[in-house]
Design an enzyme around this catalytic site. Structure first.
Site, PDB file in Angstrom:
ATOM      1  N   ARG A 245      15.396   1.644  26.281  1.00 51.53           N
ATOM      2  CA  ARG A 245      16.365   0.632  26.675  1.00 51.53           C
ATOM      3  C   ARG A 245      17.746   1.080  26.187  1.00 51.53           C
ATOM      4  O   ARG A 245      17.874   1.654  25.097  1.00 51.53           O
ATOM      5  CB  ARG A 245      16.020  -0.744  26.084  1.00 51.53           C
ATOM      6  CG  ARG A 245      14.872  -1.464  26.783  1.00 51.53           C
ATOM      7  CD  ARG A 245      15.255  -1.874  28.205  1.00 51.53           C
ATOM      8  NE  ARG A 245      14.207  -2.627  28.890  1.00 51.53           N
ATOM      9  CZ  ARG A 245      13.276  -2.097  29.660  1.00 51.53           C
ATOM     10  NH1 ARG A 245      13.219  -0.777  29.815  1.00 51.53           N
ATOM     11  NH2 ARG A 245      12.392  -2.854  30.286  1.00 51.53           N
TER      12      ARG A 245
ATOM     13  N   ASP B 199      18.341   7.488  31.255  1.00 54.13           N
ATOM     14  CA  ASP B 199      17.892   6.639  32.363  1.00 54.13           C
ATOM     15  C   ASP B 199      18.293   5.185  32.149  1.00 54.13           C
ATOM     16  O   ASP B 199      18.223   4.387  33.075  1.00 54.13           O
ATOM     17  CB  ASP B 199      16.363   6.731  32.498  1.00 54.13           C
ATOM     18  CG  ASP B 199      15.838   5.989  33.713  1.00 54.13           C
ATOM     19  OD1 ASP B 199      16.285   6.302  34.831  1.00 54.13           O
ATOM     20  OD2 ASP B 199      14.984   5.088  33.549  1.00 54.13           O
TER      21      ASP B 199
ATOM     22  N   GLU C  45      24.094  -2.214  32.699  1.00 57.11           N
ATOM     23  CA  GLU C  45      23.678  -1.598  33.955  1.00 57.11           C
ATOM     24  C   GLU C  45      24.072  -2.484  35.130  1.00 57.11           C
ATOM     25  O   GLU C  45      23.949  -3.709  35.034  1.00 57.11           O
ATOM     26  CB  GLU C  45      22.167  -1.363  33.930  1.00 57.11           C
ATOM     27  CG  GLU C  45      21.747  -0.394  32.820  1.00 57.11           C
ATOM     28  CD  GLU C  45      20.236  -0.178  32.734  1.00 57.11           C
ATOM     29  OE1 GLU C  45      19.485  -0.795  33.532  1.00 57.11           O
ATOM     30  OE2 GLU C  45      19.801   0.590  31.861  1.00 57.11           O
TER      31      GLU C  45
ATOM     32  N   HIS D 121      18.050   4.111  35.897  1.00 53.39           N
ATOM     33  CA  HIS D 121      16.935   3.266  35.443  1.00 53.39           C
ATOM     34  C   HIS D 121      15.786   3.288  36.457  1.00 53.39           C
ATOM     35  O   HIS D 121      15.238   2.254  36.838  1.00 53.39           O
ATOM     36  CB  HIS D 121      17.400   1.827  35.193  1.00 53.39           C
ATOM     37  CG  HIS D 121      16.509   1.089  34.226  1.00 53.39           C
ATOM     38  ND1 HIS D 121      16.980   0.131  33.368  1.00 53.39           N
ATOM     39  CD2 HIS D 121      15.168   1.172  33.984  1.00 53.39           C
ATOM     40  CE1 HIS D 121      15.973  -0.362  32.640  1.00 53.39           C
ATOM     41  NE2 HIS D 121      14.873   0.269  33.003  1.00 53.39           N
TER      42      HIS D 121
ATOM     43  N   SER E 115      13.144   5.728  36.041  1.00 58.76           N
ATOM     44  CA  SER E 115      12.079   6.592  35.519  1.00 58.76           C
ATOM     45  C   SER E 115      10.686   5.994  35.702  1.00 58.76           C
ATOM     46  O   SER E 115       9.698   6.726  35.754  1.00 58.76           O
ATOM     47  CB  SER E 115      12.317   6.894  34.034  1.00 58.76           C
ATOM     48  OG  SER E 115      12.253   5.719  33.250  1.00 58.76           O
TER      49      SER E 115
END
Length: 320
Positions: free
Chosen positions: A231, A255, A260, A279, A281
């Site tokens: 995170r 990632d 975000e 984000h 993955s």
């Protein structure tokens, strides 16, 4: 007597719906991504699979019949954990669904940085034939996996195919297959100086928030790469940017981010030693199948037999 009700807030293939229905033939099963499909059923639902922020008021209302909530994601940090605990609502996560795709992304990022694939992709766009001083390899290096859960275990397994030494950090400090040396969470600073790659696979909790800052980056090798698929809030992003600018660490594969989508103004976008993925993955063609067959259905069998779900039951005191 009203039928018991299970709401799934995602579009599922018919064969998956059929598998669920076989377990609860006498229940009403409502499934669909569009809010219009399930919004009138939420307060009556005994089980909800798939969390949406718009569910909060209805799920926590005094008249709600909700007993168990199955998250469609591994992370539950965005959910109202204290309120769910206060209402004795069981919560299970989708932990384990992501082990294959995320471990593949981890090594894609590690290999990309090591073999400068990202640099060559940029060169390809400008038809530039340049060696870029590429000389590193992954084999026989040391990787520190910070958070040895399902994803960390799979990453450790893959690391062994590269002949890597694997150092692991987990809350319990308990040993794990494919991990050469395991450390407890309070020993993190002892692990970092020994790693050529530091991979963060932790959930976001009160204890892990801003776990990585300037102090931790300074303990890493200047030749080390930092990979974060956990995170974004686990990292003090400004400190990471500074460490990358100053050469405190060699590079990063990211990632996840503090906010975000990542702001167009973030300096991370322009850094030659950074690979960014949005984000994604955990994205996989098998996502719904794994959630339903590996987690929801086994937990549903437990629930119907009067037991607590055995797969990924969240410990509210830990936050995961």
């Amino acid at each position: 007597m009203a039928m018991r009700k299970l709401v799934v807030t995602h579009n599922l293939e018919q064969n998956l719906l059929d598998q669920i229905k076989q377990i609860i033939p006498d229940w009403e099963l409502i499934a669909g991504k569009d809010k219009e499909v399930w919004q009138n059923h939420v307060k009556d639902a005994e089980i909800i699979a798939g969390w949406k922020q718009s569910l909060k008021d209805d799920c926590l209302a005094p008249e709600s019949k909700l007993k168990w909530l199955q998250s469609w994601s591994a992370g539950v940090n965005s959910m109202p954990l204290e309120e769910l605990e206060a209402k004795d609502i069981l919560l299970t996560s989708a932990n384990g669904v992501h082990a294959f795709p995320i471990s593949e992304t981890i090594f894609a990022l590690m290999l990309g940085l090591t073999r400068k694939i990202h640099t060559y992709v940029k060169n390809q766009q400008t038809k530039t034939w340049h060696h870029a001083n590429m000389n590193l390899e992954l084999h026989e290096k040391t990787v520190g996996i910070i958070g040895v859960g399902a994803i960390g275990k799979e990453a450790a397994k893959i690391a062994k195919a590269f002949g890597m030494k694997v150092l692991g950090v987990r809350h319990s400090g308990m040993p794990e297959e494919f991990v050469d040396e395991m450390y407890s969470s309070d020993q993190l600073d002892l692990v970092l100086p020994n790693c050529d790659y530091v991979v963060v696979t932790l959930p976001l909790t009160k204890k892990t928030r801003q776990l990585f800052g300037a102090k931790q980056f300074k303990k890493m090798k200047s030749s080390a790469f930092f990979i974060n698929i956990g995170r974004g809030e686990i990292v003090v992003e400004a400190d990471l940017v500074q460490a990358l600018k100053e050469g405190t660490i060699a590079g990063a594969g990211l990632d996840v981010f503090e906010k975000e989508p990542l702001s167009p103004d973030s300096p991370l976008w322009e850094m030659e030693n950074v690979i960014i993925t949005p984000h994604t993955s955990g994205s996989t063609e098998h996502y719904n199948k794994r959630v339903v067959e590996n987690i929801l259905i086994p937990n549903l069998r437990d629930y119907l037999s009067g037991k607590k779900p055995s797969k990924n039951l969240v410990d509210f005191s830990k936050g995961y």
